[in-house]
Design an enzyme around this catalytic site. Structure first.
Site, PDB file in Angstrom:
ATOM      1  N   ASN A  83       0.991  -1.309  -0.553  1.00  0.00           N
ATOM      2  CA  ASN A  83       0.077   0.275  -0.071  1.00  0.00           C
ATOM      3  C   ASN A  83       0.969   1.593  -0.233  1.00  0.00           C
ATOM      4  O   ASN A  83       0.581   1.840   0.020  1.00  0.00           O
ATOM      5  CB  ASN A  83      -0.758   0.318   1.023  1.00  0.00           C
ATOM      6  CG  ASN A  83      -2.135  -1.223   1.234  1.00  0.00           C
ATOM      7  OD1 ASN A  83      -1.873  -2.234   1.719  1.00  0.00           O
ATOM      8  ND2 ASN A  83      -3.023  -1.425   0.397  1.00  0.00           N
ATOM      9  N   ILE A  91       1.003   7.077  -0.300  1.00  0.00           N
ATOM     10  CA  ILE A  91       0.650   5.504   0.388  1.00  0.00           C
ATOM     11  C   ILE A  91      -1.440   6.086  -0.297  1.00  0.00           C
ATOM     12  O   ILE A  91      -2.116   6.335  -0.655  1.00  0.00           O
ATOM     13  CB  ILE A  91      -0.074   6.574   1.676  1.00  0.00           C
ATOM     14  CG1 ILE A  91       1.468   7.135   2.470  1.00  0.00           C
ATOM     15  CG2 ILE A  91      -0.629   5.125   3.227  1.00  0.00           C
ATOM     16  CD1 ILE A  91       1.713   7.156   4.199  1.00  0.00           C
ATOM     17  N   CYS A  92      -1.746   4.514  -0.081  1.00  0.00           N
ATOM     18  CA  CYS A  92      -3.149   4.255  -0.394  1.00  0.00           C
ATOM     19  C   CYS A  92      -3.573   3.871   1.065  1.00  0.00           C
ATOM     20  O   CYS A  92      -3.233   2.914   1.325  1.00  0.00           O
ATOM     21  CB  CYS A  92      -3.082   3.262  -1.554  1.00  0.00           C
ATOM     22  SG  CYS A  92      -5.325   2.598  -2.056  1.00  0.00           S
ATOM     23  N   LEU A  93      -4.571   4.674   1.240  1.00  0.00           N
ATOM     24  CA  LEU A  93      -5.154   4.563   3.338  1.00  0.00           C
ATOM     25  C   LEU A  93      -7.024   5.130   2.616  1.00  0.00           C
ATOM     26  O   LEU A  93      -6.433   6.062   2.822  1.00  0.00           O
ATOM     27  CB  LEU A  93      -4.711   4.940   3.900  1.00  0.00           C
ATOM     28  CG  LEU A  93      -4.445   4.376   5.253  1.00  0.00           C
ATOM     29  CD1 LEU A  93      -5.366   3.261   5.751  1.00  0.00           C
ATOM     30  CD2 LEU A  93      -4.284   5.320   6.549  1.00  0.00           C
ATOM     31  N   LYS A  97      -7.891   9.736   1.832  1.00  0.00           N
ATOM     32  CA  LYS A  97      -8.376   9.741   1.179  1.00  0.00           C
ATOM     33  C   LYS A  97     -10.366  10.193   1.021  1.00  0.00           C
ATOM     34  O   LYS A  97     -10.031  11.012   1.752  1.00  0.00           O
ATOM     35  CB  LYS A  97      -8.561   8.996  -0.202  1.00  0.00           C
ATOM     36  CG  LYS A  97      -6.659   8.333  -0.409  1.00  0.00           C
ATOM     37  CD  LYS A  97      -7.057   7.777  -1.607  1.00  0.00           C
ATOM     38  CE  LYS A  97      -5.143   7.362  -2.041  1.00  0.00           C
ATOM     39  NZ  LYS A  97      -4.963   7.109  -1.542  1.00  0.00           N
TER      40      LYS A  97
END
Length: 199
Positions: A83, A91-93, A97
């Site tokens: 992630n 960062i993908c969290l 978002k």
């Protein structure tokens, strides 16, 4: 900077400094150039993960619309995680978002990032190559993540198998980080990694 954001950050800062996580050394937060919009965070790699013993630095940019919009955060320390981009540190969290809420704080965000290190989410990846390895070859993923933690985050676990392959590529005149990325991406297959770089 909008007063609301600055006031809120100052208040959160005080709370973080008193928190048990800061006292225990698992998270840290500091100002960059005495500026309330630019912060630097630090999280300790969680126990019983490949990141254990590592210290991961974060760049935190707080928008003027905070707390109504999330802070922009990326890893400054290179990390092998599904992630987090192994290239940019993006960062993908979800809470950074569309799941952000004004009630969330920087402390919550730092703790969520630490939790993310304990439980990667390969089905919503930021780095497809890492996510594929995470899903298809967990042993290799753990070895690679441990190696990156050792090299970039000061983790205690040296992975000799990885070091010797990186060294072989250094002997060929390849840049160390480029060699590590190629080897990590091609499951530590020296031949394929070399082909990819000299292709």
């Amino acid at each position: 900077m909008a007063n609301i954001a600055a006031k809120r950050i100052k208040r959160e800062f005080k709370e973080i400094m008193k928190s048990e996580e800061v006292i225990g050394g698992s998270i840290k937060l500091g100002l960059v150039n005495e500026n309330w919009t630019e912060l630097k965070g630090e999280i300790a790699g969680p126990v019983d993960t490949p990141y254990e013993g590592g210290t991961f630095l974060l760049e935190i940019k707080v928008p003027e619309t905070y707390p109504f919009n999330p802070p922009k955060i990326r890893f400054l320390t290179k990390i092998w995680h599904p992630n987090v981009s192994s290239v940019t540190g993006a960062i993908c969290l979800d809470i950074l978002k569309d799941q952000w809420a004004a009630a969330l704080t920087l402390r919550t965000v730092l703790l969520s990032l630490q939790a993310l290190l304990s439980a990667g989410e390969p089905n919503d990846p930021q780095d497809a190559v890492v996510a594929k390895q995470f899903r298809e070859n967990p042993r290799l993923f753990t070895m690679t993540a441990r190696h990156w933690t050792n090299v970039y985050a000061g983790g205690p676990n040296i992975v000799h198998e990885c070091n010797s392959k990186v060294q072989r590529m250094l002997d060929m005149g390849i840049d160390e980080h480029q060699a590590r990325v190629a080897l990590s991406s091609y499951d530590w297959d020296l031949e394929r990694a070399t082909e990819q770089l000299f292709g």
